[in-house]
Structure formats: structure tokens, C-alpha cells
Design an enzyme around this catalytic site. Structure first.
Site, PDB file in Angstrom:
ATOM      1  N   ASP A  33       0.850  -1.197   0.000  1.00  0.00           N
ATOM      2  CA  ASP A  33       0.000   0.000   0.000  1.00  0.00           C
ATOM      3  C   ASP A  33       0.888   1.250   0.000  1.00  0.00           C
ATOM      4  O   ASP A  33       1.901   1.307   0.692  1.00  0.00           O
ATOM      5  CB  ASP A  33      -0.918  -0.007   1.231  1.00  0.00           C
ATOM      6  N   ILE A  34       0.485   2.241  -0.764  1.00  0.00           N
ATOM      7  CA  ILE A  34       1.283   3.462  -0.908  1.00  0.00           C
ATOM      8  C   ILE A  34       1.249   4.322   0.360  1.00  0.00           C
ATOM      9  O   ILE A  34       2.124   5.152   0.578  1.00  0.00           O
ATOM     10  CB  ILE A  34       0.778   4.262  -2.141  1.00  0.00           C
ATOM     11  N   ASN A  91     -13.058  -3.532   1.956  1.00  0.00           N
ATOM     12  CA  ASN A  91     -14.165  -2.591   2.017  1.00  0.00           C
ATOM     13  C   ASN A  91     -15.062  -2.758   0.799  1.00  0.00           C
ATOM     14  O   ASN A  91     -14.588  -2.890  -0.325  1.00  0.00           O
ATOM     15  CB  ASN A  91     -13.625  -1.159   2.063  1.00  0.00           C
ATOM     16  N   GLU A  99     -12.445   3.371  -1.249  1.00  0.00           N
ATOM     17  CA  GLU A  99     -11.976   4.490  -2.068  1.00  0.00           C
ATOM     18  C   GLU A  99     -11.633   4.081  -3.499  1.00  0.00           C
ATOM     19  O   GLU A  99     -11.817   4.868  -4.426  1.00  0.00           O
ATOM     20  CB  GLU A  99     -10.740   5.134  -1.416  1.00  0.00           C
ATOM     21  N   VAL A 100     -11.106   2.886  -3.669  1.00  0.00           N
ATOM     22  CA  VAL A 100     -10.708   2.437  -5.009  1.00  0.00           C
ATOM     23  C   VAL A 100     -11.697   1.352  -5.461  1.00  0.00           C
ATOM     24  O   VAL A 100     -11.829   0.318  -4.790  1.00  0.00           O
ATOM     25  CB  VAL A 100      -9.269   1.887  -5.000  1.00  0.00           C
ATOM     26  N   HIS A 104      -9.944  -5.093  -3.444  1.00  0.00           N
ATOM     27  CA  HIS A 104      -8.612  -5.271  -2.860  1.00  0.00           C
ATOM     28  C   HIS A 104      -8.782  -5.765  -1.437  1.00  0.00           C
ATOM     29  O   HIS A 104      -9.628  -5.271  -0.694  1.00  0.00           O
ATOM     30  CB  HIS A 104      -7.788  -3.983  -2.896  1.00  0.00           C
ATOM     31  N   HIS A 106      -6.911  -5.892   2.002  1.00  0.00           N
ATOM     32  CA  HIS A 106      -5.789  -5.349   2.766  1.00  0.00           C
ATOM     33  C   HIS A 106      -5.241  -6.442   3.686  1.00  0.00           C
ATOM     34  O   HIS A 106      -6.019  -7.170   4.319  1.00  0.00           O
ATOM     35  CB  HIS A 106      -6.241  -4.203   3.675  1.00  0.00           C
TER      36      HIS A 106
HETATM   37  P1  AMP Z   1      -9.898   1.425   0.380  1.00  0.00           P
HETATM   38  O1  AMP Z   1     -10.216   2.597   1.259  1.00  0.00           O
HETATM   39  O2  AMP Z   1     -10.213   0.100   1.024  1.00  0.00           O
HETATM   40  O3  AMP Z   1     -10.501   1.563  -0.998  1.00  0.00           O
HETATM   41  O4  AMP Z   1      -8.328   1.403   0.246  1.00  0.00           O
HETATM   42  C1  AMP Z   1      -7.635   1.954  -0.839  1.00  0.00           C
HETATM   43  C2  AMP Z   1      -6.160   1.817  -0.544  1.00  0.00           C
HETATM   44  O5  AMP Z   1      -5.429   1.970  -1.726  1.00  0.00           O
HETATM   45  C3  AMP Z   1      -5.628   2.855   0.461  1.00  0.00           C
HETATM   46  O6  AMP Z   1      -5.056   2.163   1.575  1.00  0.00           O
HETATM   47  C4  AMP Z   1      -4.569   3.612  -0.358  1.00  0.00           C
HETATM   48  O7  AMP Z   1      -3.458   4.000   0.409  1.00  0.00           O
HETATM   49  C5  AMP Z   1      -4.215   2.589  -1.424  1.00  0.00           C
HETATM   50  N1  AMP Z   1      -3.671   3.124  -2.659  1.00  0.00           N
HETATM   51  C6  AMP Z   1      -4.167   4.130  -3.414  1.00  0.00           C
HETATM   52  N2  AMP Z   1      -3.411   4.319  -4.500  1.00  0.00           N
HETATM   53  C7  AMP Z   1      -2.403   3.418  -4.439  1.00  0.00           C
HETATM   54  C8  AMP Z   1      -1.279   3.115  -5.274  1.00  0.00           C
HETATM   55  N3  AMP Z   1      -1.048   3.790  -6.412  1.00  0.00           N
HETATM   56  N4  AMP Z   1      -0.457   2.120  -4.900  1.00  0.00           N
HETATM   57  C9  AMP Z   1      -0.666   1.447  -3.756  1.00  0.00           C
HETATM   58  N5  AMP Z   1      -1.720   1.669  -2.928  1.00  0.00           N
HETATM   59  C10 AMP Z   1      -2.561   2.656  -3.265  1.00  0.00           C
END
Ligand code: AMP
Length: 120
Positions: A33-34, A91, A99-100, A104, A106
Site C-alpha cells: 500500500d502506498i 471494504n 476508495e478504489v 482489494h 488489505h
Molecule cells: P480502500 O479505502 O479500502 O478503498 O483502500 C484503498 C487503498 O489503496 C488505500 O489504503 C490507499 O493508500 C491505497 N492506494 C491508493 N493508490 C495506491 C497506489 N497507487 N499504490 C498502492 N496503494 C494505493
């Protein structure tokens, strides 16, 4: 919800954006994770176009589902977390603060993680 092919993880899968990869096979990619929330914070994603765990469990093949969960276990073992312990989290949707919009999982570990949920 329709899958957005421009989401950031779709772009990572197409090699348009780099990632710090820890695992890859035919169905799964895992990377750090970034913005890590624990000493170890890895994301495990299917290569297929699935918005979330809801979409994935409804529409993915048994092979894809098995591959994702096998990969979660394998990555955690590979990162040395199996003995000390770890937490997985996925999530789905607005209440979860996803958010994405690409599924995914975690993996958090590397320190005692405290209570399961942060109260909002
Ligand atoms: P969520 O809130 O479950 O959708 O988590 C999204 C996660 O993606 C967050 O922990 C971010 O830090 C992570 N994230 C966003 N962009 C990147 C990226 N380019 N590379 C790695 N992790 C990312």
C-alpha cells in the site's frame, strides 16, 4: 455499479502506474500500500474486473475466488506474518469508505493491531 477501467488499480494492472509488487500469478497481483497503516500493509487484488467483494463473490469463477484467497495466505506467510498474526480487510461500498473501485484485500501486520474497528 459498473466497473471503471480508469481506476488506479486497473492502471497498475495495465502497467501504466508502478507498484511495489510482492506477488503475482495468473489471477492475482499483490503490492505494498502506498500509504501504509501498519509496518506491513499489502493489497491483494484479482486481475479480473471486479468492483468489490460483493461483485467478486457474486460473479467471479471458483478458480478466481480460490486464487485470491490462496494468495492472501501465501503473501502473509511470505511476509513473515503467519506467526505474529495479521488482519485482513476488504471494504465494499459507501458505508465501508471504499476508495478504489477495484476489489482489494488489505493485509495488515507487523505490530499489535488493537481493536478490530475504529469508531467513526
Ligand atoms: P480502500 O479505502 O479500502 O478503498 O483502500 C484503498 C487503498 O489503496 C488505500 O489504503 C490507499 O493508500 C491505497 N492506494 C491508493 N493508490 C495506491 C497506489 N497507487 N499504490 C498502492 N496503494 C494505493
Amino acid at each position: 455499479m459498473a466497473y471503471d477501467r480508469d481506476n488506479i488499480f486497473a492502471r497498475i494492472l495495465r502497467d501504466e502506474i508502478p507498484c511495489d509488487k510482492v506477488f503475482e500469478d495468473d489471477h492475482v497481483l499483490a503490492f505494498h500500500d502506498i500509504n501504509p497503516q501498519a509496518p506491513t500493509h499489502v493489497l491483494v487484488i484479482p486481475k479480473g474486473e471486479y468492483v468489490s467483494m460483493d461483485d467478486f463473490t457474486a460473479n467471479a469463477s471458483d478458480v478466481e475466488v480460490a486464487a485470491l484467497f490462496r494468495a492472501v495466505g501465501a503473501v502473509a506467510r511470505e511476509l513473515g506474518l503467519a506467526g505474529s498474526g495479521y488482519r485482513i480487510l476488504a471494504n465494499h461500498g459507501p458505508d465501508s469508505h471504499q476508495e478504489v473501485p477495484h476489489l482489494h484485500v488489505h493485509i495488515f501486520g507487523g505490530r499489535p493491531l488493537g481493536p478490530m474497528l475504529i469508531r467513526g
